[in-house]
Scaffold this motif. Structure first.
Motif, PDB file in Angstrom:
ATOM      1  N   THR A 222       0.842  -1.184   0.000  1.00 59.47           N
ATOM      2  CA  THR A 222       0.000   0.000   0.000  1.00 59.47           C
ATOM      3  C   THR A 222       0.888   1.249   0.000  1.00 59.47           C
ATOM      4  N   GLY A 223       0.541   2.207  -0.838  1.00 58.11           N
ATOM      5  CA  GLY A 223       1.281   3.466  -0.828  1.00 58.11           C
ATOM      6  C   GLY A 223       2.536   3.478  -1.688  1.00 58.11           C
ATOM      7  N   THR A 336      -6.590   2.480  -4.683  1.00 62.51           N
ATOM      8  CA  THR A 336      -6.720   3.204  -3.417  1.00 62.51           C
ATOM      9  C   THR A 336      -7.942   4.109  -3.459  1.00 62.51           C
TER      10      THR A 336
END
Ligand SMILES: *Cc1c(COP(=O)(O)O)cnc(C)c1O
Length: 369
Positions: A222-223, A336
């Motif tokens: 994530t990210g 996301t």
């Protein structure tokens, strides 16, 4: 730019097979001592089972989820080793493993019953130990039983990590400790690592790595994007603007009138929606890419269309190509924004979307495989 499909389907998924091969080479570089089981389940994560298998002949084997996927590969002439991650669950599936030389994952003692006493010549089982994920896998006691039944096959031993994408989560180390303690003394070939572990947990590389997501150029973290990790996106989802219109300040747009113009607004209608696999759940601020411009999506995404605000982009005209995700617009970002993970987006591209292969060895070549 109109393609030869401009009349039938403006939505295309470009699949860059050079990028796919480059990502496999990246796995080799990261895990030079390991063999690679390329994970191509779920229609090659939506990229096309046979297309991906044929592009990744440099892998040491393939992994699929279900028997049927393995049979499809064999029928297409793929001669690589093929591991079936769910193994067999009945007599018919067991026979299919033998007929098609598929390698079953043994995760439950009931699978041993189908061996009727002893394993046949040539069976290549993978014993899956549950080290804490508690999905598929044998408990330690069951593992010992299975091993005693299958010792003469020289099985491979595997486990799956639940939290490898969370690089600070101590759970991975706990799973590894359990695995080491049980498996190390056996001196059998070992496989632990998915994409996240290949990238973040080098000590999991062992004899076989099992990359899935990263082969498609996508980050499991994530990210972070695949590009930031040195991967190249394989799928780029594109469509076109099919209409442009101007509405006054205060006019509402789309189902439920859920978005209201706060100025005189120039709208672009893009032919792409959740019927193509674009997520309906995206939050305000989600963008598409038109040329070099990032343009905001507004109002509700519907089945066949979404709307963009072109007020600040007077140069963008009808017919322009729109990138929904892929090259220069990370699918991780759209995931996301859609409250999901990139896996579901690439797996969810629907059959009506035309797949077009790109890459130097193939030219541009449309197929629906
Ligand atoms: C799907 C799967 C993989 C690949 O996982 P990625 O996160 O896509 O790399 C590896 N091992 C098993 C058992 C799987 O089910």
């Amino acid at each position: 730019m109109p393609s030869k499909h401009s009349l039938s389907s403006p939505v295309i998924a470009e699949l860059n097979l050079d990028a796919l091969r480059a990502n496999l080479a990246k796995v080799r570089k990261l895990a030079p001592g390991s063999k690679i089981l390329a994970v191509i389940k779920a229609d090659g994560y939506g990229h096309g089972l046979l297309r991906v298998a044929r592009a990744l002949t440099a892998s040491d084997g393939f992994a699929v989820a279900r028997v049927e996927e393995g049979i499809q590969l064999r029928r297409a002439g793929i001669a690589h080793r093929i591991v079936v991650l769910q193994g067999y669950t009945n007599q018919e599936e067991y026979q299919a493993h033998l007929t098609h030389r598929l390698e079953p994952v043994i995760h439950s003692l009931s699978q041993l019953d189908l061996l009727a006493g002893h394993p046949p010549q040539g069976l290549r089982p993978w014993l899956k130990l549950d080290t804490g994920m508690h999905r598929l896998g044998l408990s330690q006691e069951a593992f010992d039983v299975a091993l005693s039944h299958l010792a003469q096959c020289k099985p491979q031993v595997m486990t799956h990590l639940a939290c490898a994408d969370e690089t600070r989560n101590p759970f991975t180390s706990r799973q590894l400790a359990v695995f080491e303690q049980i498996v190390r003394p056996l001196e059998l070939p070992i496989s632990i690592a998915n994409s996240a572990a290949i990238l973040a947990w080098p000590r999991t590389h062992a004899d076989w790595v099992r990359p899935g997501l990263m082969l498609y150029g996508i980050s499991p973290f994530t990210g972070r994007t695949g590009t930031e990790l040195g991967l190249q996106p394989v799928m780029t989802l594109k469509s076109r603007i099919i209409a442009i219109k101007s509405i006054p300040d205060g006019a509402a747009v789309g189902y439920g009138g859920a978005w209201t113009a706060r100025r005189p607004t120039r709208l672009g209608i893009v032919s792409a929606g959740y019927g193509d696999g674009y997520p309906r759940e995206i939050t305000p601020g989600t963008q598409v890419l038109i040329g070099h411009d990032r343009v905001p999506v507004i109002a509700r995404v519907s089945m066949d269309m979404l709307t963009v605000d072109l007020t600040d982009f007077p140069g963008i005209t009808e017919g322009r190509q729109v990138t929904l995700w892929g090259e220069d617009l990370p699918v991780e970002e759209i995931a996301t924004r859609g409250g999901t993970i990139p896996y579901t987006l690439v797996c969810g591209v629907t059959p009506r979307v035309h797949r077009i292969e790109t890459g130097t060895h193939y030219g541009t070549n449309e197929s629906r495989l």
